[in-house]
Scaffold this motif. Structure first.
Motif, PDB file in Angstrom:
ATOM      1  N   ARG A 100      14.190  56.071  41.767  1.00 31.60           N
ATOM      2  CA  ARG A 100      13.491  57.286  41.339  1.00 31.60           C
ATOM      3  C   ARG A 100      14.461  58.396  40.932  1.00 31.60           C
ATOM      4  O   ARG A 100      14.077  59.305  40.193  1.00 31.60           O
ATOM      5  CB  ARG A 100      12.598  57.804  42.470  1.00 31.60           C
ATOM      6  CG  ARG A 100      11.445  56.885  42.844  1.00 31.60           C
ATOM      7  CD  ARG A 100      10.729  57.438  44.080  1.00 31.60           C
ATOM      8  NE  ARG A 100       9.611  56.634  44.490  1.00 31.60           N
ATOM      9  CZ  ARG A 100       8.330  56.857  44.167  1.00 31.60           C
ATOM     10  NH1 ARG A 100       8.044  57.880  43.370  1.00 31.60           N
ATOM     11  NH2 ARG A 100       7.372  56.081  44.596  1.00 31.60           N
ATOM     12  N   GLY A 101      15.673  58.348  41.457  1.00 28.11           N
ATOM     13  CA  GLY A 101      16.593  59.433  41.182  1.00 28.11           C
ATOM     14  C   GLY A 101      18.038  58.988  41.210  1.00 28.11           C
ATOM     15  O   GLY A 101      18.350  57.827  41.476  1.00 28.11           O
ATOM     16  N   LEU A 128      14.146  58.296  35.321  1.00 24.95           N
ATOM     17  CA  LEU A 128      14.294  58.888  36.644  1.00 24.95           C
ATOM     18  C   LEU A 128      13.342  60.063  36.835  1.00 24.95           C
ATOM     19  O   LEU A 128      12.940  60.716  35.874  1.00 24.95           O
ATOM     20  CB  LEU A 128      15.737  59.357  36.852  1.00 24.95           C
ATOM     21  CG  LEU A 128      16.808  58.268  36.739  1.00 24.95           C
ATOM     22  CD1 LEU A 128      18.198  58.859  36.966  1.00 24.95           C
ATOM     23  CD2 LEU A 128      16.542  57.127  37.715  1.00 24.95           C
ATOM     24  N   GLU A 129      13.020  60.331  38.105  1.00 28.24           N
ATOM     25  CA  GLU A 129      12.123  61.436  38.458  1.00 28.24           C
ATOM     26  C   GLU A 129      12.886  62.656  38.955  1.00 28.24           C
ATOM     27  O   GLU A 129      12.363  63.766  38.922  1.00 28.24           O
ATOM     28  CB  GLU A 129      11.142  60.987  39.539  1.00 28.24           C
ATOM     29  CG  GLU A 129      10.235  59.842  39.120  1.00 28.24           C
ATOM     30  CD  GLU A 129       9.407  59.315  40.278  1.00 28.24           C
ATOM     31  OE1 GLU A 129       9.380  59.977  41.348  1.00 28.24           O
ATOM     32  OE2 GLU A 129       8.802  58.233  40.130  1.00 28.24           O
ATOM     33  N   TYR A 130      14.093  62.437  39.476  1.00 28.59           N
ATOM     34  CA  TYR A 130      14.898  63.569  39.942  1.00 28.59           C
ATOM     35  C   TYR A 130      16.378  63.276  39.742  1.00 28.59           C
ATOM     36  O   TYR A 130      16.814  62.133  39.732  1.00 28.59           O
ATOM     37  CB  TYR A 130      14.608  63.929  41.404  1.00 28.59           C
ATOM     38  CG  TYR A 130      14.678  62.792  42.404  1.00 28.59           C
ATOM     39  CD1 TYR A 130      15.882  62.411  43.001  1.00 28.59           C
ATOM     40  CD2 TYR A 130      13.511  62.119  42.790  1.00 28.59           C
ATOM     41  CE1 TYR A 130      15.933  61.392  43.937  1.00 28.59           C
ATOM     42  CE2 TYR A 130      13.555  61.092  43.731  1.00 28.59           C
ATOM     43  CZ  TYR A 130      14.771  60.738  44.292  1.00 28.59           C
ATOM     44  OH  TYR A 130      14.820  59.719  45.221  1.00 28.59           O
ATOM     45  N   ASN A 339      17.528  56.605  47.183  1.00 27.58           N
ATOM     46  CA  ASN A 339      17.010  57.119  45.921  1.00 27.58           C
ATOM     47  C   ASN A 339      15.918  56.241  45.305  1.00 27.58           C
ATOM     48  O   ASN A 339      15.545  56.431  44.142  1.00 27.58           O
ATOM     49  CB  ASN A 339      18.123  57.422  44.916  1.00 27.58           C
ATOM     50  CG  ASN A 339      19.102  56.300  44.689  1.00 27.58           C
ATOM     51  OD1 ASN A 339      19.446  55.550  45.602  1.00 27.58           O
ATOM     52  ND2 ASN A 339      19.584  56.175  43.467  1.00 27.58           N
ATOM     53  N   THR A 340      15.355  55.329  46.105  1.00 24.64           N
ATOM     54  CA  THR A 340      14.067  54.718  45.768  1.00 24.64           C
ATOM     55  C   THR A 340      12.926  55.509  46.398  1.00 24.64           C
ATOM     56  O   THR A 340      11.764  55.253  46.093  1.00 24.64           O
ATOM     57  CB  THR A 340      13.966  53.258  46.244  1.00 24.64           C
ATOM     58  OG1 THR A 340      13.962  53.232  47.684  1.00 24.64           O
ATOM     59  CG2 THR A 340      15.098  52.414  45.721  1.00 24.64           C
ATOM     60  N   THR A 342      10.491  58.802  47.497  1.00 24.42           N
ATOM     61  CA  THR A 342       9.939  59.982  46.840  1.00 24.42           C
ATOM     62  C   THR A 342      10.860  61.163  47.105  1.00 24.42           C
ATOM     63  O   THR A 342      11.624  61.171  48.093  1.00 24.42           O
ATOM     64  CB  THR A 342       8.544  60.313  47.367  1.00 24.42           C
ATOM     65  OG1 THR A 342       8.643  60.665  48.759  1.00 24.42           O
ATOM     66  CG2 THR A 342       7.589  59.138  47.188  1.00 24.42           C
TER      67      THR A 342
END
Length: 354
Positions: A100-101, A128-130, A339-340, A342
């Motif tokens: 996610r990041g 990526l989200e962040y 970093n998987t 939330t």
């Protein structure tokens, strides 16, 4: 083909290849030089010769723009695609898609090549989200490390950017501009672990950051017992979240090779597990750090992990594929890779002692 998109893709592919950074920056300068020009205006400037005289436009970038304006894929881009493939597709492996990041990235504030805004867009485009911006700390002068004053200014900038759309749109054409173009942009640091194990920034400044990555950059050949003590002291610091590229080795690339540092890996990874410090799987192809045998040792010790790009340019987010592949081969469960998680869960972990 859109000329700006062609220039941007060329820069990304050159960065993925770890080409001389000045080459990629030249194409980014050319893209900035034509930013905002309509197709008609661009064609007019090509026709009357103004484009060729424009600051930031070189011979190669001019040819790329001219060919793209004719509706064709520029020859230079076609050659790079044939050699390297097209744009990064966000990864093909299941584990890469689960990321996610990215907790380790650099900008032009230290030794990166572009602004936080450009890095954020590239991270978003990589799925990526962040993104945590982790520029260097003051003792790493060769990398223009940030003093407390400069870090304070950067924190303010990142907090402002995180609450706004980076280019006034969210990709849906409605202009709503979700946070940072759909990605969260967070302040962090890659702080030097000094020779005595102290982190190279004030505790007050570290307490303001989302993520603190600690790495050894100096005196990499110090005796095994001293290096072990150095790392153990840093890991015990409650501000530290991630142990970055723990051996410091280089296995290829323009800087040559460098052997890994010597330390008691069992003791270091046991301390990481005890203090909840994640062991970074650094995705840069010239590092491959930690080596496979140390990833296995950290896994057995019960450590958490972070798969990071250590990106210094937008194209480097493609390296996450390499880090994810190494973690998969080692059998690292996704649940143990921070970093998987939330962002809320990640921040609850990273700020637990602040």
């Amino acid at each position: 083909m859109d000329a700006s998109a062609a220039l941007d893709e060329i820069a990304l592919l050159l960065e993925r290849e770890l080409a001389n950074p000045f080459k990629a920056k030249a194409f980014r300068r050319a893209a900035a030089a034509i930013d905002g020009l309509s197709a008609d205006e661009l064609a007019a400037r090509i026709a009357d010769g103004r484009l060729k005289r424009t600051k930031g436009i070189g011979d190669t970038s001019y040819t790329v723009i001219a060919q793209a304006s004719e509706g064709r894929v520029p020859d230079y881009l076609a050659e790079l695609r044939a050699k390297l493939g097209g744009r990064d597709d966000g990864g093909t492996s299941e584990l890469r898609r689960a990321l996610r990041g990215d907790l380790h990235s650099h900008t032009e504030w230290s030794d990166g090549t572009t602004s936080p805004q450009v890095m954020a867009r590239a991270a978003r485009d990589a799925g990526l989200e962040y993104l945590v911006v982790t520029d260097h700390s003051p003792s790493l002068r060769v990398a223009n490390g940030l003093t407390a004053e400069r870090l304070d200014t950067q924190i303010e900038l990142l907090e402002a950017l995180d609450g706004t759309a980076l280019d006034g749109a969210d990709g849906n054409g409605d202009g709503d501009g979700e946070r940072g173009l759909g990605i969260r942009l967070l302040p962090g640091i890659e702080v030097d672990i000094l020779a005595d194990g102290v982190l190279d920034q004030t505790p007050e400044m570290l307490s303001r950051l989302a993520v603190v990555v600690g790495s050894v950059h100096s005196k990499l050949r110090m005796p095994r017992d001293e290096m072990t003590a150095r790392m153990l002291r840093a890991i015990a610091d409650p501000q530290l979240n991630v142990l970055g590229h723990c051996t410091g080795r280089l296995v290829r690339g323009s800087r040559g090779t460098r052997p890994q540092s010597e330390f008691d890996a069992e003791a270091v990874f046991a301390a990481c597990a005890e203090h909840g410090v994640a062991v970074e799987i650094n995705s840069r192809p010239e590092r491959e750090d930690p080596p496979d045998e140390l990833i296995a040792l950290a896994l057995e010790a019960g450590c958490l992990f972070s798969i990071d790009s250590d990106a210094h340019a937008p194209g480097h987010f493609a390296f996450l594929d390499l880090g994810a592949a190494r973690a998969e081969r080692a059998g690292v469960p996704a649940e143990r890779i921070v970093n998987t998680w939330t962002l809320d869960r990640l921040l609850a972990w990273s700020r637990r002692a602040r």
